[in-house]
Design a protein around this motif. Sequence first.
Motif, PDB file in Angstrom:
ATOM      1  N   GLU A 164       9.991   2.144   0.827  1.00 51.71           N
ATOM      2  CA  GLU A 164      11.020   3.083   1.298  1.00 51.71           C
ATOM      3  C   GLU A 164      11.997   3.406   0.171  1.00 51.71           C
ATOM      4  OE1 GLU A 164       9.111   0.879   4.458  1.00 51.71           O
ATOM      5  OE2 GLU A 164      10.251   0.127   2.755  1.00 51.71           O
ATOM      6  N   LEU A 165      12.433   2.384  -0.547  1.00 56.21           N
ATOM      7  CA  LEU A 165      13.372   2.621  -1.639  1.00 56.21           C
ATOM      8  C   LEU A 165      12.682   3.379  -2.778  1.00 56.21           C
ATOM      9  CD1 LEU A 165      16.351   0.964  -2.821  1.00 56.21           C
ATOM     10  CD2 LEU A 165      14.586   1.084  -4.558  1.00 56.21           C
ATOM     11  N   LEU A 166      11.503   2.932  -3.174  1.00 50.66           N
ATOM     12  CA  LEU A 166      10.798   3.587  -4.281  1.00 50.66           C
ATOM     13  C   LEU A 166      10.521   5.046  -3.964  1.00 50.66           C
ATOM     14  CD1 LEU A 166       9.355   3.589  -6.999  1.00 50.66           C
ATOM     15  CD2 LEU A 166       7.298   2.768  -5.801  1.00 50.66           C
ATOM     16  N   ASN A 167       9.914   5.304  -2.818  1.00 51.69           N
ATOM     17  CA  ASN A 167       9.592   6.683  -2.456  1.00 51.69           C
ATOM     18  C   ASN A 167      10.843   7.515  -2.221  1.00 51.69           C
ATOM     19  OD1 ASN A 167       6.622   6.785  -2.465  1.00 51.69           O
ATOM     20  ND2 ASN A 167       6.829   5.171  -0.939  1.00 51.69           N
ATOM     21  N   GLY A 168      11.847   6.907  -1.609  1.00 53.38           N
ATOM     22  CA  GLY A 168      13.109   7.627  -1.388  1.00 53.38           C
ATOM     23  C   GLY A 168      13.763   8.019  -2.693  1.00 53.38           C
ATOM     24  N   PHE A 169      13.825   7.070  -3.637  1.00 56.25           N
ATOM     25  CA  PHE A 169      14.419   7.390  -4.933  1.00 56.25           C
ATOM     26  C   PHE A 169      13.639   8.503  -5.627  1.00 56.25           C
ATOM     27  CE2 PHE A 169      14.066   6.895  -9.541  1.00 56.25           C
ATOM     28  CZ  PHE A 169      15.315   7.393  -9.878  1.00 56.25           C
ATOM     29  N   PRO A 178       0.794  -1.230   0.000  1.00 57.03           N
ATOM     30  CA  PRO A 178       0.000   0.000   0.000  1.00 57.03           C
ATOM     31  C   PRO A 178       0.829   1.285   0.000  1.00 57.03           C
ATOM     32  CG  PRO A 178      -0.979  -1.599   1.476  1.00 57.03           C
ATOM     33  CD  PRO A 178       0.327  -2.185   1.007  1.00 57.03           C
ATOM     34  N   ALA A 179       1.963   1.286   0.668  1.00 59.18           N
ATOM     35  CA  ALA A 179       2.784   2.496   0.748  1.00 59.18           C
ATOM     36  C   ALA A 179       3.485   2.821  -0.570  1.00 59.18           C
ATOM     37  CB  ALA A 179       3.814   2.362   1.865  1.00 59.18           C
ATOM     38  N   SER A 180       3.462   1.903  -1.536  1.00 57.69           N
ATOM     39  CA  SER A 180       4.056   2.151  -2.857  1.00 57.69           C
ATOM     40  C   SER A 180       3.036   2.639  -3.878  1.00 57.69           C
ATOM     41  CB  SER A 180       4.711   0.871  -3.400  1.00 57.69           C
ATOM     42  OG  SER A 180       5.847   0.535  -2.669  1.00 57.69           O
ATOM     43  N   ARG A 181       1.778   2.461  -3.600  1.00 50.94           N
ATOM     44  CA  ARG A 181       0.739   2.680  -4.613  1.00 50.94           C
ATOM     45  C   ARG A 181       0.627   4.123  -5.095  1.00 50.94           C
ATOM     46  NH1 ARG A 181      -3.510  -1.533  -1.910  1.00 50.94           N
ATOM     47  NH2 ARG A 181      -2.242  -3.386  -2.390  1.00 50.94           N
ATOM     48  N   ALA A 182       0.712   5.091  -4.206  1.00 43.71           N
ATOM     49  CA  ALA A 182       0.592   6.497  -4.626  1.00 43.71           C
ATOM     50  C   ALA A 182       1.728   6.868  -5.574  1.00 43.71           C
ATOM     51  CB  ALA A 182       0.572   7.425  -3.411  1.00 43.71           C
ATOM     52  N   ALA A 183       2.931   6.413  -5.273  1.00 45.02           N
ATOM     53  CA  ALA A 183       4.079   6.698  -6.147  1.00 45.02           C
ATOM     54  C   ALA A 183       3.891   6.025  -7.498  1.00 45.02           C
ATOM     55  CB  ALA A 183       5.374   6.228  -5.494  1.00 45.02           C
ATOM     56  N   ALA A 233       2.669   6.406 -13.218  1.00 42.38           N
ATOM     57  CA  ALA A 233       1.823   5.977 -14.343  1.00 42.38           C
ATOM     58  C   ALA A 233       1.190   7.181 -15.020  1.00 42.38           C
ATOM     59  CB  ALA A 233       0.753   5.003 -13.857  1.00 42.38           C
ATOM     60  N   ALA A 234       0.800   8.182 -14.240  1.00 41.87           N
ATOM     61  CA  ALA A 234       0.203   9.390 -14.818  1.00 41.87           C
ATOM     62  C   ALA A 234       1.227  10.143 -15.668  1.00 41.87           C
ATOM     63  CB  ALA A 234      -0.334  10.295 -13.706  1.00 41.87           C
ATOM     64  N   THR A 235       2.486  10.109 -15.268  1.00 36.73           N
ATOM     65  CA  THR A 235       3.543  10.792 -16.010  1.00 36.73           C
ATOM     66  C   THR A 235       3.929  10.032 -17.281  1.00 36.73           C
ATOM     67  OG1 THR A 235       4.444  11.728 -13.977  1.00 36.73           O
ATOM     68  CG2 THR A 235       5.923  11.638 -15.855  1.00 36.73           C
ATOM     69  N   PHE A 236       4.078   8.714 -17.173  1.00 35.64           N
ATOM     70  CA  PHE A 236       4.588   7.905 -18.284  1.00 35.64           C
ATOM     71  C   PHE A 236       3.507   7.183 -19.084  1.00 35.64           C
ATOM     72  CE2 PHE A 236       8.277   8.212 -15.449  1.00 35.64           C
ATOM     73  CZ  PHE A 236       9.267   8.576 -16.342  1.00 35.64           C
ATOM     74  N   GLY A 237       2.266   7.229 -18.610  1.00 37.06           N
ATOM     75  CA  GLY A 237       1.205   6.514 -19.295  1.00 37.06           C
ATOM     76  C   GLY A 237       1.121   5.055 -18.883  1.00 37.06           C
ATOM     77  N   LYS A 238       2.037   4.604 -18.066  1.00 40.02           N
ATOM     78  CA  LYS A 238       2.057   3.237 -17.542  1.00 40.02           C
ATOM     79  C   LYS A 238       3.020   3.201 -16.370  1.00 40.02           C
ATOM     80  CE  LYS A 238       5.863   1.469 -20.277  1.00 40.02           C
ATOM     81  NZ  LYS A 238       6.435   0.271 -20.851  1.00 40.02           N
ATOM     82  N   VAL A 239       3.026   2.103 -15.665  1.00 39.60           N
ATOM     83  CA  VAL A 239       4.006   1.914 -14.593  1.00 39.60           C
ATOM     84  C   VAL A 239       5.231   1.253 -15.213  1.00 39.60           C
ATOM     85  CG1 VAL A 239       4.504   0.769 -12.401  1.00 39.60           C
ATOM     86  CG2 VAL A 239       2.220   1.687 -12.821  1.00 39.60           C
ATOM     87  N   PRO A 240       6.342   1.973 -15.292  1.00 45.46           N
ATOM     88  CA  PRO A 240       7.559   1.361 -15.852  1.00 45.46           C
ATOM     89  C   PRO A 240       7.986   0.132 -15.046  1.00 45.46           C
ATOM     90  CG  PRO A 240       7.820   3.742 -15.597  1.00 45.46           C
ATOM     91  CD  PRO A 240       6.557   3.357 -14.883  1.00 45.46           C
ATOM     92  N   ASP A 241       8.623  -0.790 -15.731  1.00 46.71           N
ATOM     93  CA  ASP A 241       9.076  -2.034 -15.119  1.00 46.71           C
ATOM     94  C   ASP A 241       9.910  -1.775 -13.864  1.00 46.71           C
ATOM     95  OD1 ASP A 241       9.449  -5.013 -15.292  1.00 46.71           O
ATOM     96  OD2 ASP A 241      11.546  -4.400 -15.478  1.00 46.71           O
ATOM     97  N   ALA A 242      10.814  -0.825 -13.932  1.00 50.49           N
ATOM     98  CA  ALA A 242      11.671  -0.544 -12.768  1.00 50.49           C
ATOM     99  C   ALA A 242      10.831  -0.132 -11.563  1.00 50.49           C
ATOM    100  CB  ALA A 242      12.687   0.544 -13.103  1.00 50.49           C
ATOM    101  N   VAL A 243       9.856   0.726 -11.778  1.00 47.61           N
ATOM    102  CA  VAL A 243       8.995   1.178 -10.671  1.00 47.61           C
ATOM    103  C   VAL A 243       8.180   0.001 -10.134  1.00 47.61           C
ATOM    104  CG1 VAL A 243       7.042   2.672 -10.081  1.00 47.61           C
ATOM    105  CG2 VAL A 243       8.948   3.570 -11.435  1.00 47.61           C
ATOM    106  N   ALA A 244       7.680  -0.844 -11.029  1.00 50.09           N
ATOM    107  CA  ALA A 244       6.891  -2.004 -10.613  1.00 50.09           C
ATOM    108  C   ALA A 244       7.709  -2.939  -9.727  1.00 50.09           C
ATOM    109  CB  ALA A 244       6.376  -2.744 -11.845  1.00 50.09           C
TER     110      ALA A 244
END
Length: 168
Positions: free
Chosen positions: A40-45, A12-17, A22-33
């Motif tokens: 912590e890592l996703l949001n920190g990055f 759940p803590a990754s979903r907003a990011a 997805a709104a920026t790129f039109g999809k969730v890039p593989d790296a973000v997924a």
Amino acid sequence: MFTEHTLETAPPASRAAMERTAATFGKVPDAVARLAESPELLNGFLELSAAFERTTLDPVAREVVIMTVAVRNDCHICVAMHTGKLRKLGAEAGLIAALREQRELGDERLEAVRQFTLEVLARAGGVGDDALKAFLAHGYTERNALEVVLGIGTYTMSTLANRLTRAV
């Protein structure tokens, strides 16, 4: 091995990011997924990346830092993504090729950024006075030197995580 999360399977803590990306790129890039496994890592990055974008280094100089780290760390997804970003910024094909091939850049000012980035990496920040003076001699500031460190830290985290998760 690492899960390629969707909005439904991500912590759940990754979903907003993921939604913002997805709104920026039109999809969730593989790296973000894949990085979503660690909110912590996703949001920190993403926070550090946004901070690096706000620095006083010009956009192409920032991309020189990123590409220098990405190529050095052999992060294929980062090299591909930031090649695209350089193209959007109007960077010449020769500059992009030189960065990808770890060759000297034709633009002295950008080459100073590349050399300084490599020096910071090679010396773990213990850059000598001559290297710092050479960077500053190209119109950069002490603030810019610290901003290069921010870029190195941000994109070292990204490149290592992307390689670990085998993001493509």
